[in-house]
Design a protein around this motif. Structure first.
Motif, PDB file in Angstrom:
ATOM      1  N   GLY A   1       0.932  -1.256  -0.210  1.00 33.54           N
ATOM      2  CA  GLY A   1       0.017  -0.213  -0.015  1.00 33.54           C
ATOM      3  C   GLY A   1       0.667   1.292  -0.136  1.00 33.54           C
ATOM      4  N   THR A   2       0.215   2.316   0.271  1.00 36.09           N
ATOM      5  CA  THR A   2       0.945   3.864   0.440  1.00 36.09           C
ATOM      6  C   THR A   2       1.165   4.390   1.651  1.00 36.09           C
ATOM      7  OG1 THR A   2      -1.338   4.954  -0.017  1.00 36.09           O
ATOM      8  CG2 THR A   2       0.060   4.181  -1.962  1.00 36.09           C
ATOM      9  N   ASP A   3       0.716   3.672   2.664  1.00 33.46           N
ATOM     10  CA  ASP A   3       0.814   4.039   4.042  1.00 33.46           C
ATOM     11  C   ASP A   3       2.365   4.435   4.295  1.00 33.46           C
ATOM     12  OD1 ASP A   3      -1.567   3.997   4.467  1.00 33.46           O
ATOM     13  OD2 ASP A   3      -1.515   2.080   5.749  1.00 33.46           O
ATOM     14  N   ALA A   4       2.852   5.517   5.241  1.00 34.25           N
ATOM     15  CA  ALA A   4       4.285   5.835   5.313  1.00 34.25           C
ATOM     16  C   ALA A   4       4.874   4.726   6.207  1.00 34.25           C
ATOM     17  CB  ALA A   4       4.405   7.420   6.084  1.00 34.25           C
ATOM     18  N   GLU A   5       4.011   4.389   7.062  1.00 35.17           N
ATOM     19  CA  GLU A   5       4.517   3.149   7.941  1.00 35.17           C
ATOM     20  C   GLU A   5       3.457   2.239   8.137  1.00 35.17           C
ATOM     21  OE1 GLU A   5       6.519   2.352  12.295  1.00 35.17           O
ATOM     22  OE2 GLU A   5       6.914   4.303  11.351  1.00 35.17           O
ATOM     23  N   PRO A   6       3.373   1.270   7.038  1.00 36.89           N
ATOM     24  CA  PRO A   6       2.318   0.338   7.058  1.00 36.89           C
ATOM     25  C   PRO A   6       2.205  -0.356   8.487  1.00 36.89           C
ATOM     26  CG  PRO A   6       3.581   0.120   5.247  1.00 36.89           C
ATOM     27  CD  PRO A   6       4.270   0.782   6.121  1.00 36.89           C
ATOM     28  N   LYS A   7       0.855  -0.609   9.001  1.00 38.33           N
ATOM     29  CA  LYS A   7       0.785  -1.727   9.862  1.00 38.33           C
ATOM     30  C   LYS A   7       0.908  -3.194   9.535  1.00 38.33           C
ATOM     31  CE  LYS A   7      -2.046   1.655  12.368  1.00 38.33           C
ATOM     32  NZ  LYS A   7      -1.033   2.848  12.379  1.00 38.33           N
ATOM     33  N   PRO A   8       1.106  -3.948  10.662  1.00 39.85           N
ATOM     34  CA  PRO A   8       1.017  -5.560  10.476  1.00 39.85           C
ATOM     35  C   PRO A   8      -0.346  -5.977   9.804  1.00 39.85           C
ATOM     36  CG  PRO A   8       1.848  -5.015  12.485  1.00 39.85           C
ATOM     37  CD  PRO A   8       1.512  -3.652  12.123  1.00 39.85           C
ATOM     38  N   LYS A   9      -0.268  -6.857   9.084  1.00 38.52           N
ATOM     39  CA  LYS A   9      -1.522  -7.233   8.445  1.00 38.52           C
ATOM     40  C   LYS A   9      -1.779  -8.710   8.392  1.00 38.52           C
ATOM     41  CE  LYS A   9      -4.131  -7.003   4.016  1.00 38.52           C
ATOM     42  NZ  LYS A   9      -4.198  -6.801   2.613  1.00 38.52           N
ATOM     43  N   LEU A  10      -2.997  -8.845   9.014  1.00 41.50           N
ATOM     44  CA  LEU A  10      -3.137 -10.350   9.129  1.00 41.50           C
ATOM     45  C   LEU A  10      -3.819 -10.922   7.605  1.00 41.50           C
ATOM     46  CD1 LEU A  10      -3.672 -12.805  11.067  1.00 41.50           C
ATOM     47  CD2 LEU A  10      -6.336 -11.989  11.337  1.00 41.50           C
ATOM     48  N   LEU A  11      -2.963 -11.817   7.182  1.00 43.59           N
ATOM     49  CA  LEU A  11      -3.157 -12.403   5.887  1.00 43.59           C
ATOM     50  C   LEU A  11      -4.266 -13.537   5.966  1.00 43.59           C
ATOM     51  CD1 LEU A  11       0.274 -12.169   4.471  1.00 43.59           C
ATOM     52  CD2 LEU A  11      -1.623 -10.552   4.239  1.00 43.59           C
ATOM     53  N   ILE A  12      -3.980 -14.529   6.698  1.00 49.72           N
ATOM     54  CA  ILE A  12      -4.707 -15.735   7.051  1.00 49.72           C
ATOM     55  C   ILE A  12      -5.063 -16.060   8.410  1.00 49.72           C
ATOM     56  CG2 ILE A  12      -4.947 -18.140   6.508  1.00 49.72           C
ATOM     57  CD1 ILE A  12      -2.672 -17.667   4.079  1.00 49.72           C
ATOM     58  N   LYS A  13      -6.377 -16.215   8.743  1.00 51.58           N
ATOM     59  CA  LYS A  13      -6.671 -16.825  10.047  1.00 51.58           C
ATOM     60  C   LYS A  13      -7.520 -18.070   9.905  1.00 51.58           C
ATOM     61  CE  LYS A  13      -9.196 -14.894  14.158  1.00 51.58           C
ATOM     62  NZ  LYS A  13      -8.128 -15.105  15.228  1.00 51.58           N
TER      63      LYS A  13
END
Length: 105
Positions: free
Chosen positions: A17-29
């Motif tokens: 994405g384009t966030d300056a500091e992207p947050k952790p992203k849960l991909l699979i749960k």
């Protein structure tokens, strides 16, 4: 089974994405595991912490100093490690990095 992404679909680990500091992203749960992408800008440190269950950590891009079990290791793309429950660990991004973390539930 609940999923964050649709089963059988490709996940682009480099699409941060384009966030300056992207947050952790849960991909699979799912019931047995969670898979999370962690984006670390160069210089970003995550202080010492531990996971309640088994984890694996894989470097997808960049370079990260990872400290665990009394040793600091430099992780680069294609490197992966396993940590048992309760093992204290910390990390510092040397370069802009993408890590893939798989945690047992």
């Amino acid at each position: 089974m609940s999923e964050t992404m649709t089963a059988g679909k490709l996940i682009d680990l480099h699409d941060i994405g384009t966030d300056a500091e992207p947050k952790p992203k849960l991909l699979i749960k799912t019931e047995p595991m969670n898979v999370m992408r962690l984006v670390l800008p160069a210089g970003k440190a995550i202080p010492e912490h531990k996971a309640a269950k088994d984890i694996t950590v894989q470097c997808v891009a960049g370079k990260v100093d990872f400290t665990a079990m009394g040793e600091t290791m430099t992780m680069t793309p294609g490197k992966m490690l396993f940590l048992p429950p309760g093992e204290l660990h910390s990390l510092t991004a040397i370069e802009d990095s993408i890590m893939l973390v798989t945690k047992a539930n």
